[in-house]
Every structure is written in C-alpha cells, then in structure tokens.
Write a protein that holds these residues in place. Sequence first.
Motif, PDB file in Angstrom:
ATOM      1  N   PRO A 265      -8.245  -3.962 -15.132  1.00 55.88           N
ATOM      2  CA  PRO A 265      -7.642  -3.165 -14.064  1.00 55.88           C
ATOM      3  C   PRO A 265      -7.305  -4.083 -12.888  1.00 55.88           C
ATOM      4  CG  PRO A 265      -9.707  -2.181 -14.814  1.00 55.88           C
ATOM      5  CD  PRO A 265      -9.625  -3.563 -15.405  1.00 55.88           C
ATOM      6  N   CYS A 266      -6.136  -3.898 -12.301  1.00 50.66           N
ATOM      7  CA  CYS A 266      -5.709  -4.725 -11.171  1.00 50.66           C
ATOM      8  C   CYS A 266      -5.914  -3.907  -9.905  1.00 50.66           C
ATOM      9  CB  CYS A 266      -4.248  -5.105 -11.359  1.00 50.66           C
ATOM     10  SG  CYS A 266      -3.777  -6.577 -10.476  1.00 50.66           S
ATOM     11  N   LYS A 267      -6.980  -4.188  -9.155  1.00 47.12           N
ATOM     12  CA  LYS A 267      -7.318  -3.334  -8.018  1.00 47.12           C
ATOM     13  C   LYS A 267      -8.030  -4.103  -6.917  1.00 47.12           C
ATOM     14  CE  LYS A 267     -10.723  -0.527  -8.323  1.00 47.12           C
ATOM     15  NZ  LYS A 267     -11.661   0.563  -8.648  1.00 47.12           N
ATOM     16  N   THR A 268      -8.200  -3.406  -5.788  1.00 48.73           N
ATOM     17  CA  THR A 268      -8.903  -3.944  -4.639  1.00 48.73           C
ATOM     18  C   THR A 268     -10.079  -3.053  -4.277  1.00 48.73           C
ATOM     19  OG1 THR A 268      -8.697  -4.553  -2.300  1.00 48.73           O
ATOM     20  CG2 THR A 268      -7.386  -2.697  -3.042  1.00 48.73           C
TER      21      THR A 268
ATOM     22  N   ARG B  84       2.510  -4.222  -5.680  1.00 49.38           N
ATOM     23  CA  ARG B  84       1.044  -4.084  -5.749  1.00 49.38           C
ATOM     24  C   ARG B  84       0.356  -5.428  -5.548  1.00 49.38           C
ATOM     25  NH1 ARG B  84      -0.808  -3.624 -11.631  1.00 49.38           N
ATOM     26  NH2 ARG B  84      -0.046  -5.768 -11.433  1.00 49.38           N
ATOM     27  N   ASP B  85       0.833  -6.454  -6.252  1.00 49.35           N
ATOM     28  CA  ASP B  85       0.175  -7.756  -6.173  1.00 49.35           C
ATOM     29  C   ASP B  85       0.220  -8.322  -4.757  1.00 49.35           C
ATOM     30  OD1 ASP B  85      -0.290  -7.503  -8.842  1.00 49.35           O
ATOM     31  OD2 ASP B  85       1.261  -8.913  -9.486  1.00 49.35           O
ATOM     32  N   ALA B  86       1.345  -8.099  -4.085  1.00 48.58           N
ATOM     33  CA  ALA B  86       1.460  -8.591  -2.712  1.00 48.58           C
ATOM     34  C   ALA B  86       0.509  -7.846  -1.785  1.00 48.58           C
ATOM     35  CB  ALA B  86       2.902  -8.448  -2.227  1.00 48.58           C
ATOM     36  N   VAL B  87       0.412  -6.523  -1.971  1.00 42.99           N
ATOM     37  CA  VAL B  87      -0.484  -5.717  -1.130  1.00 42.99           C
ATOM     38  C   VAL B  87      -1.944  -6.048  -1.434  1.00 42.99           C
ATOM     39  CG1 VAL B  87      -1.263  -3.371  -0.599  1.00 42.99           C
ATOM     40  CG2 VAL B  87       1.179  -3.840  -0.840  1.00 42.99           C
ATOM     41  N   LEU B  88      -2.295  -6.176  -2.698  1.00 38.08           N
ATOM     42  CA  LEU B  88      -3.679  -6.502  -3.063  1.00 38.08           C
ATOM     43  C   LEU B  88      -4.105  -7.849  -2.495  1.00 38.08           C
ATOM     44  CD1 LEU B  88      -4.097  -5.348  -6.794  1.00 38.08           C
ATOM     45  CD2 LEU B  88      -4.543  -4.079  -4.692  1.00 38.08           C
ATOM     46  N   GLN B  89      -3.184  -8.783  -2.496  1.00 38.33           N
ATOM     47  CA  GLN B  89      -3.494 -10.104  -1.963  1.00 38.33           C
ATOM     48  C   GLN B  89      -3.854 -10.012  -0.480  1.00 38.33           C
ATOM     49  OE1 GLN B  89      -0.276 -13.028  -2.015  1.00 38.33           O
ATOM     50  NE2 GLN B  89      -1.734 -14.599  -2.642  1.00 38.33           N
ATOM     51  N   GLY B  90      -3.067  -9.226   0.271  1.00 39.00           N
ATOM     52  CA  GLY B  90      -3.341  -9.065   1.699  1.00 39.00           C
ATOM     53  C   GLY B  90      -4.610  -8.282   1.963  1.00 39.00           C
TER      54      GLY B  90
ATOM     55  N   GLY C  15      -7.272   2.094  -5.007  1.00 39.13           N
ATOM     56  CA  GLY C  15      -7.505   0.666  -5.194  1.00 39.13           C
ATOM     57  C   GLY C  15      -6.459  -0.038  -6.029  1.00 39.13           C
ATOM     58  N   GLY C  16      -5.617   0.733  -6.726  1.00 39.63           N
ATOM     59  CA  GLY C  16      -4.573   0.136  -7.565  1.00 39.63           C
ATOM     60  C   GLY C  16      -3.525   1.179  -7.892  1.00 39.63           C
ATOM     61  N   LEU C  17      -2.583   0.828  -8.736  1.00 43.13           N
ATOM     62  CA  LEU C  17      -1.554   1.781  -9.131  1.00 43.13           C
ATOM     63  C   LEU C  17      -2.138   2.775 -10.129  1.00 43.13           C
ATOM     64  CD1 LEU C  17       1.576  -0.535  -9.651  1.00 43.13           C
ATOM     65  CD2 LEU C  17       0.832   0.673  -7.591  1.00 43.13           C
ATOM     66  N   LEU C  18      -1.905   4.054  -9.878  1.00 37.86           N
ATOM     67  CA  LEU C  18      -2.433   5.096 -10.760  1.00 37.86           C
ATOM     68  C   LEU C  18      -1.441   5.424 -11.867  1.00 37.86           C
ATOM     69  CD1 LEU C  18      -3.991   7.480  -8.095  1.00 37.86           C
ATOM     70  CD2 LEU C  18      -5.243   6.167  -9.805  1.00 37.86           C
ATOM     71  N   VAL C  19      -1.950   5.579 -13.069  1.00 41.62           N
ATOM     72  CA  VAL C  19      -1.125   6.023 -14.195  1.00 41.62           C
ATOM     73  C   VAL C  19      -1.475   7.482 -14.462  1.00 41.62           C
ATOM     74  CG1 VAL C  19      -0.991   3.716 -15.179  1.00 41.62           C
ATOM     75  CG2 VAL C  19      -2.839   5.242 -15.907  1.00 41.62           C
ATOM     76  N   PRO C  20      -0.612   8.235 -15.159  1.00 48.19           N
ATOM     77  CA  PRO C  20      -0.912   9.640 -15.437  1.00 48.19           C
ATOM     78  C   PRO C  20      -2.305   9.831 -16.011  1.00 48.19           C
ATOM     79  CG  PRO C  20       1.331   9.147 -16.095  1.00 48.19           C
ATOM     80  CD  PRO C  20       0.709   7.839 -15.666  1.00 48.19           C
ATOM     81  N   GLY C  21      -3.042  10.758 -15.425  1.00 48.20           N
ATOM     82  CA  GLY C  21      -4.428  10.995 -15.817  1.00 48.20           C
ATOM     83  C   GLY C  21      -5.414  10.494 -14.790  1.00 48.20           C
ATOM     84  N   GLY C  22      -4.964   9.546 -13.932  1.00 49.94           N
ATOM     85  CA  GLY C  22      -5.821   9.117 -12.833  1.00 49.94           C
ATOM     86  C   GLY C  22      -6.507   7.775 -12.996  1.00 49.94           C
TER      87      GLY C  22
END
Length: 331
Positions: free
Chosen positions: A80-83, A20-26, A64-71
């Motif tokens: 939240p770690c997102k783009t 995730r961190d690598a993809v978010l950076q790009g 925009g980021g990794l989803l956890v159960p529930g959305g």
Amino acid sequence: MRAFAFVPDEKEKYDPAGFRDAVLQGLNKAGTDLEAVSKFLDTAGSKLDYRRYGEALFDILIAGGLLVPGGSIAQDGDKPCKTNACVFEAPEDMDSMHNYEQVFIKLMRRYKYLEKMFEDEMKKILIFIKGFTELERIKLARMTALWISNGSVPPTVLLVLINANQEAKRDLQVQLEEQLSEGRAIKDIVSDVKEIANKNSIAEHEVVALVWTTVMSQVEWNKKEELVAEQALKHLKQYTPLFEAFTTTARSELALMLKIQEFCYGNMNFMKVFQKIILLFYKTDVLSEEVILKWYKEGHSVKGKMLFLDQMKKFIEWLQNAEEGMQRIFR
C-alpha cells in the motif's frame, strides 16, 4: 516514489498516482507536525493541480492514500502506498480530531474551490465505510461530526449512509431467504446473519423484523382461517431458536411483536392467530412477560388495536396474577 511535475496543460495525462507520490513525499517530510502539514499543503497548491486532483488529495488526507472501490488503499506493486499524516492514523481523542479539523479548514479557506469537492468526497468516503476498520470508523465519525458542525460539509452527506444501510438490509434478506430455502442449520444461519449485521451496522431490532418477514414469506398460507393457525404455529416453532437469537433486548422483542401485529392485521386469515403466536414465543423464551405487558399497556400499534388487545386480555391477566403471586412469595 515517482516525481510529479505539474504542467498546466489540459491535455496532460491524468495521473493521480503521480499526484499522490508528490503529496506523500511532502506529508512524510512534515511528519506529525500539523503546522508543517498545513504549510506544505498551502504552498503545494501553487505547484500541484488541486483542481484536477482534489478527490485524490482528500483521499490522502483522510485515509492516507488513494482509495479504491470498497475502501482499501491503492497499492504500488505489492505494498500500500500511504502516509501516516492522515485522519485514520491520528489518535482518536477529540483534541487530536480538532487539530486535524484545522488542517482541513485552513486548506479550504486557501483554496475555496475545494469545498464542493470535499462534499462529493465525503459522500464517497461514507459509502466506503464498510471497508474501514472499527477504529477508522470511530475517527471518521468524530471528524464528520466536526465537519458538519463547522459547515465544511452539509448534514445531507449522511443520506448516503441511510441508502447504503437499506441496500445492506435488502442483501441480508436475500441471503436469509436463500439459506432458509436450502434448509441450512439454524445455528449456521444465526452465525452468518450476525456477521453480516455487525459488518453493516444493522441493529438487532431491524434484524429481527427482517427475520420475521423472511420466515413468513417461506410458506404459501392456507386460505382457510381454521387451518392457518395450526400451519403457522408448526412453521414458526421450528424457527424459534432463530428468533430467540435476535431478541436479546426489550427493543428487539417489542419490534418483533409489532411486526407480528402488523402481519396479522394485514392478512385477514391471521386476525385470530395473533395471541397464539405470542403465546408460542412466550413459551419458547423468544418474548418475555415484561415486554408483552409493555406492548399491552402502551407499546402496541393502532392497527387492529381493539381486536388484538381483546385477544390478549386473558393471557395478560394471567401474567399479571402470576407476577403478583411471585412478588408475594419473595416479600
């Protein structure tokens, strides 16, 4: 963000957060330039393990980021770690949706193995739909329509919504049963039911059908036909505000009438009670004369049709005469 180094070793520790961190950076470097986004995704596939982290990749591109159960989006610490380079952050107009559609099309043309992963991802995403905001749902609906139209996913992915809706209705009925048995105030029950129905996109005509079934299940009915009518009317009278709250449309009223017809047909002791229940609901503004007339003319079920139409005949004639009289008055 942590650096993510791809090592082509099957024994490598599974690290979706690092991916995730690598993809978010790009993606953050590409910004809102979707050509730059596509270019990054195309070249990153040779360095990052899309085969292993395909689900995480689609989480990021959609939400925009990794989803956890529930959305909700997985957090890194208390943030939240997102783009913002994702479907949920895009403008909701169809031109923007079409532009994002191209990002997914190009990605899956370049990496064909992602197609099956995308189908599985969409089933998961749609299950999480209750956890998304209204605007996110609109964007997801529009993108899903585009993905089905272009063949990126089959229409069968939508079946998970039907299953989820059925589960939501079962949960609603269980909660309603508990609240009725506890004797909660009708206004509080109405408020809770509306909140659950809105959250789970359960239509009003479906809600009123559940209300009828649940209310009628609260009583052990008298086995004597001559006594059950009085028992039923007394029971239903206390719940007319509850029924009225969920019959604000003609469709909901008709749905209720059909449930009553079905119930009376399926319970022999109620065969002669149908007209009395309809009259009660008419007098308490649960059912309107327009819908009752519609039911009589064309909206009724075939179950017990002749018996119930005959029961209603005099009442229908009275309604029609009253309607004609009012028309004469206002001419």
